[in-house]
Motif scaffolding. Structure first.
Motif, short mmCIF file in Angstrom:
data_model
loop_
_atom_site.label_atom_id
_atom_site.label_comp_id
_atom_site.label_asym_id
_atom_site.label_seq_id
_atom_site.Cartn_x
_atom_site.Cartn_y
_atom_site.Cartn_z
N ARG A 206 61.68 79.64 29.11
CA ARG A 206 61.46 79.14 30.47
C ARG A 206 60.47 80.02 31.22
O ARG A 206 59.58 79.53 31.92
CB ARG A 206 62.79 79.08 31.22
N SER B 255 56.93 79.30 30.16
CA SER B 255 56.44 78.06 30.78
C SER B 255 56.02 78.29 32.23
O SER B 255 54.98 77.81 32.67
CB SER B 255 57.51 76.97 30.71
N ASN C 14 52.85 80.40 32.30
CA ASN C 14 51.69 79.57 31.93
C ASN C 14 51.26 78.68 33.09
O ASN C 14 50.07 78.51 33.33
CB ASN C 14 52.01 78.73 30.69
#
Length: 151
Positions: free
Chosen positions: A73, A76, A79
Motif C-alpha cells: 500500500r 502505491s 508512486n
C-alpha cells in the motif's frame, strides 16, 4: 523590415517573473528526492520480508503478510505522490516556457499561464497530501509489537 527584438529590460523582467516558479521547481525536486528515498527503503524492506516469508509459519508468517500488505500500500501511495510531483514539475516547466514565449513572441495568454500555475499548485498539493497519507500509513508499521513490551 527589421524583426522586433525584445529589450534586455523586458527579458530581465521575464527572468524575474520566472524566479518564483523556479524556486517551486527546486522545492518539487527536493520532494521527489524524499519520495524516492522512502520508496527505496520500502522496496528494500519488502524484499527482505519476501525472503523471510517462505521460511516462516504461524503468527510470524501472519505478521509478515500484514507488513507486506502495508508495504504494498505504501509503494502505491508513494508512486502516486511521485507521479503527482513530476506532473507538477512538468506544469511548472511549461509555465516558465510560456512566460518566455509570451514575451519573445509578444503574445498575450495570461489566462493560460495562470491555469498552468494553478494546475502546478493543485498537483503539488495532491502530492503533498499523498505524502502525508504515506507517512501516516508507515507509522502503523513501526509500532512495537505488544508482546515485546511485556516484561
Amino acid at each position: 523590415m527589421i524583426p522586433m527584438i525584445p529589450a534586455v529590460a523586458t527579458i530581465a523582467q521575464t527572468i524575474q517573473l520566472s524566479l518564483g516558479p523556479v524556486f517551486m521547481l527546486a522545492a518539487i525536486g527536493q520532494l521527489l528526492n524524499v519520495l524516492a528515498g522512502r520508496l527505496s527503503r520500502v522496496i528494500d524492506r519488502s524484499r527482505k520480508l519476501e525472503d523471510l516469508h517462505p521460511r516462516s509459519s504461524g503468527p510470524e508468517r501472519e505478521r509478515y503478510v500484514m507488513e507486506l500488505k502495508l508495504l504494498d500500500r505504501r509503494m502505491s501511495i508513494i508512486n502516486a505522490a511521485l507521479f503527482l510531483s513530476v506532473s507538477s514539475a512538468i506544469a511548472v516547466c511549461t509555465l516558465i516556457g510560456l512566460l518566455f514565449v509570451a514575451v519573445l513572441a509578444g503574445l498575450h495568454f495570461g489566462t493560460i499561464v495562470a491555469i498552468c500555475f494553478i494546475l502546478a499548485m493543485v498537483l503539488l498539493v495532491a502530492s503533498l497530501i499523498s505524502f502525508m497519507i504515506e507517512v501516516r500509513v508507515s507509522l502503523r508499521a513501526i509500532h512495537v509489537r505488544e508482546e515485546l513490551l511485556r516484561p
